[in-house]
Structures are given as structure tokens and as C-alpha cells.
Design a protein around this motif. Structure first.
Motif, mmCIF file in Angstrom:
data_model
loop_
_atom_site.group_PDB
_atom_site.id
_atom_site.type_symbol
_atom_site.label_atom_id
_atom_site.label_comp_id
_atom_site.label_asym_id
_atom_site.label_seq_id
_atom_site.Cartn_x
_atom_site.Cartn_y
_atom_site.Cartn_z
ATOM 1 N N THR A 31 43.579 22.324 -5.636
ATOM 2 C CA THR A 31 43.803 21.469 -6.535
ATOM 3 C C THR A 31 43.203 20.094 -6.288
ATOM 4 N N LYS A 32 42.753 19.819 -5.030
ATOM 5 C CA LYS A 32 42.298 18.450 -4.641
ATOM 6 C C LYS A 32 40.890 18.707 -4.788
ATOM 7 N N HIS A 33 40.282 17.392 -5.033
ATOM 8 C CA HIS A 33 38.724 17.354 -5.229
ATOM 9 C C HIS A 33 37.981 16.805 -4.171
ATOM 10 N N SER A 34 38.556 16.571 -3.149
ATOM 11 C CA SER A 34 37.940 16.066 -1.775
ATOM 12 C C SER A 34 38.675 16.254 -0.499
ATOM 13 N N LEU A 35 37.942 16.016 0.696
ATOM 14 C CA LEU A 35 38.419 16.275 1.787
ATOM 15 C C LEU A 35 38.720 14.699 2.596
ATOM 16 N N ASN A 36 39.304 14.732 3.428
ATOM 17 C CA ASN A 36 39.332 13.196 4.113
ATOM 18 C C ASN A 36 38.075 13.151 4.786
ATOM 19 N N VAL A 37 37.427 12.111 4.923
ATOM 20 C CA VAL A 37 35.872 11.875 5.546
ATOM 21 C C VAL A 37 35.806 12.505 6.633
ATOM 22 N N SER A 38 36.831 12.172 7.844
ATOM 23 C CA SER A 38 36.511 12.897 9.275
ATOM 24 C C SER A 38 36.640 14.244 9.198
ATOM 25 N N VAL A 39 37.672 15.021 8.271
ATOM 26 C CA VAL A 39 37.789 16.370 8.260
ATOM 27 C C VAL A 39 36.385 16.868 7.704
ATOM 28 N N CYS A 40 35.879 16.429 6.696
ATOM 29 C CA CYS A 40 34.455 16.736 5.897
ATOM 30 C C CYS A 40 33.311 16.457 7.277
ATOM 31 N N GLY A 41 33.314 15.435 7.833
ATOM 32 C CA GLY A 41 32.312 15.431 8.842
ATOM 33 C C GLY A 41 32.553 16.277 9.836
ATOM 34 N N GLY A 42 33.662 16.788 10.231
ATOM 35 C CA GLY A 42 33.938 17.541 11.304
ATOM 36 C C GLY A 42 33.338 19.176 10.838
ATOM 37 N N ILE A 43 33.563 19.508 9.610
ATOM 38 C CA ILE A 43 33.060 20.828 9.078
ATOM 39 C C ILE A 43 31.565 20.630 9.208
ATOM 40 N N VAL A 44 30.960 19.718 8.374
ATOM 41 C CA VAL A 44 29.482 19.614 8.482
ATOM 42 C C VAL A 44 28.980 19.440 9.794
ATOM 43 N N MET A 45 29.307 18.793 10.774
ATOM 44 C CA MET A 45 28.841 18.632 12.166
ATOM 45 C C MET A 45 28.942 20.051 12.691
ATOM 46 N N TRP A 46 29.980 20.976 12.564
ATOM 47 C CA TRP A 46 30.040 22.132 13.112
ATOM 48 C C TRP A 46 28.814 23.030 12.437
ATOM 49 N N GLU A 47 28.666 23.195 11.195
ATOM 50 C CA GLU A 47 27.615 23.787 10.509
ATOM 51 C C GLU A 47 26.466 23.576 10.989
ATOM 52 N N PHE A 48 25.986 22.503 11.187
ATOM 53 C CA PHE A 48 24.688 21.680 11.786
ATOM 54 C C PHE A 48 24.517 22.230 13.067
ATOM 55 N N ALA A 49 25.634 21.948 13.949
ATOM 56 C CA ALA A 49 25.576 22.302 15.494
ATOM 57 C C ALA A 49 25.260 23.698 15.537
ATOM 58 N N LYS A 50 26.081 24.677 14.727
ATOM 59 C CA LYS A 50 25.748 26.077 14.910
ATOM 60 C C LYS A 50 24.334 26.413 14.553
ATOM 61 N N GLY A 51 24.001 25.784 13.624
ATOM 62 C CA GLY A 51 22.448 26.339 12.689
ATOM 63 C C GLY A 51 21.443 25.585 13.834
ATOM 64 N N LEU A 52 21.720 24.581 14.420
ATOM 65 C CA LEU A 52 20.440 23.753 15.312
ATOM 66 C C LEU A 52 20.585 24.034 16.847
ATOM 67 N N LYS A 53 21.787 24.908 17.173
ATOM 68 C CA LYS A 53 21.631 25.110 18.416
ATOM 69 C C LYS A 53 20.576 25.963 19.073
ATOM 70 N N PHE A 64 33.343 9.829 15.783
ATOM 71 C CA PHE A 64 32.812 9.904 17.094
ATOM 72 C C PHE A 64 33.419 10.881 18.173
ATOM 73 N N ARG A 65 34.634 11.068 17.856
ATOM 74 C CA ARG A 65 35.034 12.338 18.998
ATOM 75 C C ARG A 65 34.817 13.511 18.203
ATOM 76 N N THR A 66 34.456 13.919 17.148
ATOM 77 C CA THR A 66 33.602 15.110 16.623
ATOM 78 C C THR A 66 32.439 15.201 17.171
ATOM 79 N N ALA A 67 31.542 14.233 16.939
ATOM 80 C CA ALA A 67 30.182 13.957 17.359
ATOM 81 C C ALA A 67 30.083 14.233 19.043
ATOM 82 N N ASP A 68 31.152 13.701 19.763
ATOM 83 C CA ASP A 68 31.116 13.933 21.173
ATOM 84 C C ASP A 68 31.187 15.568 21.385
ATOM 85 N N ALA A 69 31.892 15.944 20.656
ATOM 86 C CA ALA A 69 32.503 17.504 20.920
ATOM 87 C C ALA A 69 31.219 18.480 20.708
ATOM 88 N N PHE A 70 30.356 18.051 19.874
ATOM 89 C CA PHE A 70 29.391 19.013 19.282
ATOM 90 C C PHE A 70 27.907 18.501 19.544
#
Length: 176
Positions: free
Chosen positions: A154-176, A43-49
Motif C-alpha cells: 500500500t505504500k508508495h515509497s521506501l526509506n532512503v537508506s533502505v532504497c539505497g541498500g537495494i540499489v547498491m546491492w543490485e549494482f554491486a552484483k552487476g559490476l563485480k 555509508f555503512r552499506t557503501a562500506d559493505a559493498f
């Protein structure tokens, strides 16, 4: 001399202004997320972007809840959200509204986020899955495409909220 900005120097908008501000045409779907921290952080990241909406599905906890609020810091009041029990009916509804559905998942045909081009003429909904199981198996056939974030360590995944932050940022940049 450099100084950290005080809250009043940040010139942030209030909730009422946020609600009337044009949003990025992106919906974030949380599919069976267990952690209230991950929900609040999303929610906090969605607000930011300026993300259009969050849809909580399945067992994903819903506001109001103290643990969600601790991470969201009030973003549950600004970001539009709804709860839907069934992920597939949610996907179907969004497709009928013209959204392209993107699963954030490591699959046999996922594309790296670095190779994915966001099309400004499209509306997107991205699905973030459960912390252990990922996106619900029954939803996979109904998703238009899959993207993943490169993992170089070495890890195969990211925390869900970290992953969501990266994805939201990439889409926000592309859709602005």
C-alpha cells in the motif's frame, strides 16, 4: 552444531586495507537528504559493498557528526566521500568522467530495477533524493535514466537508506 560467528571469526578487513581494495565502480549521490540516520546507514552499506564513493549534495549533513556515526559505525572513515553544494555541477563533472547518471526515482519514464541491466563496461552514479521531495527538480533533465524499485504493498515509497541498500546491492552484483 550451528553457532553465530564472533566478530573475530568474520575476518573483516581494516580501514587501511579497505582503502587499497579495488572498489565497485559506483558512486552514490545523496541529494538534499535531511536525516543523519539515512546518511550514516548509506555509508555503512557503501562500506559493505565496496562502493567507490559517496557525494553529499545540498542540505545533506556531513560527517563528523554523532548522529551520522551512530548508523555508520565508522564507515565514514573507510568510504571515500566529498561534499558538493550543487547537484547539477556534480552531475556534469561525473558525466565528463564517463559516468552514466541514474536517478532512483518514480518518474513518467522510469524503468523497474528488475528490468534494468547493469553493464559491466560502464561506470555508474546513482542519485538518491530527499525523503519527501525526491531528486531535485532542476537535476531531472540532466539525468541519463531513471529506475525505481517495485512497490507491491500500500505504500508508495521506501526509506532512503533502505532504497539505497537495494540499489547498491543490485549494482554491486552487476559490476563485480
Amino acid at each position: 552444531m550451528v553457532h553465530k560467528l564472533k566478530l573475530e571469526e568474520l575476518n573483516r578487513i581494516d580501514v587501511e586495507t579497505f582503502k587499497s581494495t579495488e572498489k565497485i565502480p559506483l558512486i552514490v549521490i545523496l541529494d538534499n537528504i535531511r536525516s543523519m540516520h539515512n546518511v550514516g546507514a548509506t555509508f555503512r552499506t557503501a562500506d559493505a559493498f565496496l562502493i567507490e564513493k559517496i557525494i553529499l549534495c545540498g542540505i545533506t549533513p556531513q560527517p563528523p557528526h554523532r548522529e551520522i556515526h551512530k548508523a555508520a559505525l565508522g564507515a565514514t572513515e573507510s568510504v571515500d566521500w566529498s561534499y558538493e553544494n550543487d547537484i547539477n555541477s556534480t552531475i556534469g563533472d561525473l558525466k565528463s568522467q564517463g559516468f552514466e547518471i541514474i536517478g532512483i526515482e518514480q518518474t513518467s519514464n522510469s524503468k523497474m530495477i528488475t528490468d534494468f541491466t547493469v553493464d559491466k563496461t560502464k561506470k555508474y552514479a546513482v542519485i538518491l533524493g530527499n525523503e519527501v521531495e525526491g531528486i531535485s527538480d532542476e537535476a531531472l533533465p540532466n539525468i541519463d535514466s531513471f529506475i525505481e524499485i517495485p512497490q507491491l504493498g500500500t505504500k508508495h515509497s521506501l526509506n532512503v537508506s533502505v532504497c539505497g541498500g537495494i540499489v547498491m546491492w543490485e549494482f554491486a552484483k552487476g559490476l563485480k
